[in-house]
Enzyme design. Sequence first.
Site, PDB file in Angstrom:
ATOM      1  N   HIS A 191       0.043  14.672 -25.665  1.00 28.05           N
ATOM      2  CA  HIS A 191       0.386  14.023 -26.928  1.00 28.05           C
ATOM      3  C   HIS A 191       0.390  14.983 -28.130  1.00 28.05           C
ATOM      4  O   HIS A 191       1.352  15.037 -28.897  1.00 28.05           O
ATOM      5  CB  HIS A 191      -0.579  12.873 -27.216  1.00 28.05           C
ATOM      6  CG  HIS A 191      -0.656  11.858 -26.118  1.00 28.05           C
ATOM      7  ND1 HIS A 191       0.404  11.568 -25.297  1.00 28.05           N
ATOM      8  CD2 HIS A 191      -1.666  11.064 -25.690  1.00 28.05           C
ATOM      9  CE1 HIS A 191       0.045  10.638 -24.425  1.00 28.05           C
ATOM     10  NE2 HIS A 191      -1.207  10.321 -24.636  1.00 28.05           N
TER      11      HIS A 191
ATOM     12  N   ASP B  76       0.856  -1.179   0.000  1.00 22.32           N
ATOM     13  CA  ASP B  76       0.000   0.000   0.000  1.00 22.32           C
ATOM     14  C   ASP B  76       0.904   1.245   0.000  1.00 22.32           C
ATOM     15  O   ASP B  76       1.609   1.509   0.988  1.00 22.32           O
ATOM     16  CB  ASP B  76      -0.880  -0.039   1.261  1.00 22.32           C
ATOM     17  CG  ASP B  76      -1.819   1.139   1.341  1.00 22.32           C
ATOM     18  OD1 ASP B  76      -1.565   2.145   0.658  1.00 22.32           O
ATOM     19  OD2 ASP B  76      -2.811   1.051   2.098  1.00 22.32           O
TER      20      ASP B  76
HETATM   21  C1  BG6 Z   1      -3.529   7.702 -23.876  1.00 16.13           C
HETATM   22  C2  BG6 Z   1      -4.928   8.212 -23.683  1.00 16.13           C
HETATM   23  O1  BG6 Z   1      -2.615   8.530 -23.224  1.00 16.13           O
HETATM   24  O2  BG6 Z   1      -3.234   7.657 -25.260  1.00 16.13           O
HETATM   25  C3  BG6 Z   1      -5.921   7.352 -24.436  1.00 16.13           C
HETATM   26  O3  BG6 Z   1      -5.258   8.223 -22.302  1.00 16.13           O
HETATM   27  C4  BG6 Z   1      -5.536   7.222 -25.895  1.00 16.13           C
HETATM   28  O4  BG6 Z   1      -7.239   7.870 -24.323  1.00 16.13           O
HETATM   29  C5  BG6 Z   1      -4.072   6.805 -26.014  1.00 16.13           C
HETATM   30  O5  BG6 Z   1      -6.372   6.264 -26.502  1.00 16.13           O
HETATM   31  C6  BG6 Z   1      -3.616   6.852 -27.455  1.00 16.13           C
HETATM   32  O6  BG6 Z   1      -2.338   6.268 -27.545  1.00 16.13           O
HETATM   33  P1  BG6 Z   1      -1.919   5.362 -28.760  1.00 16.13           P
HETATM   34  O7  BG6 Z   1      -0.504   5.035 -28.511  1.00 16.13           O
HETATM   35  O8  BG6 Z   1      -2.828   4.184 -28.754  1.00 16.13           O
HETATM   36  O9  BG6 Z   1      -2.134   6.203 -29.968  1.00 16.13           O
END
Ligand code: BG6
Length: 506
Positions: free
Chosen positions: A259, A103
């Site tokens: 991203h 934990d």
């Molecule tokens: C994640 C998000 O960080 O990235 C998701 O939380 C998303 O919602 C994902 O689907 C997309 O990543 P990849 O590598 O599958 O394009």
Amino acid sequence: MAPPKSQPTPPGALVIFGAGGDLTKRLIIPALYNLMRAKLLSDRFVLVGVGHSEQDEDAWKKGLHDFLEGVVKKGGAEFEAAKIDEAVWDKLSKTMSFMSGGDVSKPATYDKLKEHLKKRQAETNFEDNIIFYLAIADSLFQTTIDELGKADMLKEDKGFRRIIIEKPFGHDLPSAKALNKDILKSAREEQIYRIDHFLGKETVQNIMALRFANGLFEPLWNRDRIDHVQITVAESIGIERRGKFYEATGALRDMVPNHLFQLLAMTAMEPPVSFEAEDVRAKKAEVFKAIHPLAPEDAVRGQYAAGMVDGAVVAGYRHEQDVAPESTVETYVAMRVMIDNWRWAGVPFYLRTGKRMSARSTEIAIRFKKAPYSLFRDTPTDELSADWMILHIQPDEGISLKFNAKRPGPAVVLEGVAMDFRYADWFKQASAVGYETLIYDCLTGDATLFQRADQIEAAWAVVQPVLDNWANRDPSGFPNYTAGSAGPGAADALIARDRRSWRPVR
Ligand code: BG6
């Protein structure tokens, strides 16, 4: 950018908090398996899983093995062979031990972990180099780091001590700032490796190679030659079983300051003076700092209704598990971003991302300005088609150039043609899942692909006005796009204001 990855990592232990969780089995273990297979892990590598449950070590290992086997059989892009290499697994398995009942909020856990590590250190001298991987809910990041600090486990007396933190890093600017500040009470910034898994993707790293290893493109990479840029991260999947997470997060927080902004930074950054982590990260942070403050009309949101995706009927967002029937959470975002610097003044960057779109497609599309006037105005083509360079990030990784050519024949007829380069054709090698690079880099101390505190804060600062604006205004007309479509009409209107249109999603 990391140096060629040909040397095994230095000795070290990787402690995973959340070892019984999804991330560990889906990404971390497959990545370690790939690193082991490529002989890139030190023979003094140690893996310690800390799990909340009372599971025993053999059951934990077996669970991971069976899951890996399934993934390998399915042949994900990251695996070349269709069968697990048992010899490699055995080697990896020998590095692994499990500490149950861990934990993270209890100080006793850390005493137990110290004992555990002491034993492992005596068996395998990993030189006191330890990475703590927080593969746990973000609400536990702070507590875990605090407790590690209190237990004196972040002091670098002999070896290195590093912490890997997954996203989400904060849920807005104030919370990200608070988290960064709190972390500094227990660790130095250089010890923190904030993961954005997009940076582990081979094609994302390749943007730097494309831009800075070629004399060809960089002279064109500015407001004189580029009309605008479109960055698309379209997903055909819905929210899967993450209703609770998604209701608290939404598409903007989930995808944009992390991203999409990483893709933006890679595309827009100035050349760094070296590929040292600090040089690269400083240039990226400059991009975020130069973004013109967003006005309410610069961002639109959407939410999917039921529809058809890949030939199957899918439910609307409000009917997904753990989603409120009147939810106003967005599953789609589009925005128009202007960068106030000499290179990009006047060049809009249009960003969009959404769930349940017509296809899975991540790309950066650079639209070049047209030839200044058409010498070909008397040809049957009334308009020259535009020149584009498209960096395909996924699923088919590659680069395409679209330009005009004369159709063979006696008449002068112009046609848009394409030159396509596909990584898979040229390199005949599947790309890795991405976590290999990130784990390897952390073990070798290369922080280039990890996010620094100022970058994170600068990115949140850009989207904060949009978050505030949306928090104060209920979206009208949700749901506003059909699952399986290219997104809401509002996004078309956003780009149409500038007399432009989105590229099709396919
Ligand atoms: C994640 C998000 O960080 O990235 C998701 O939380 C998303 O919602 C994902 O689907 C997309 O990543 P990849 O590598 O599958 O394009």
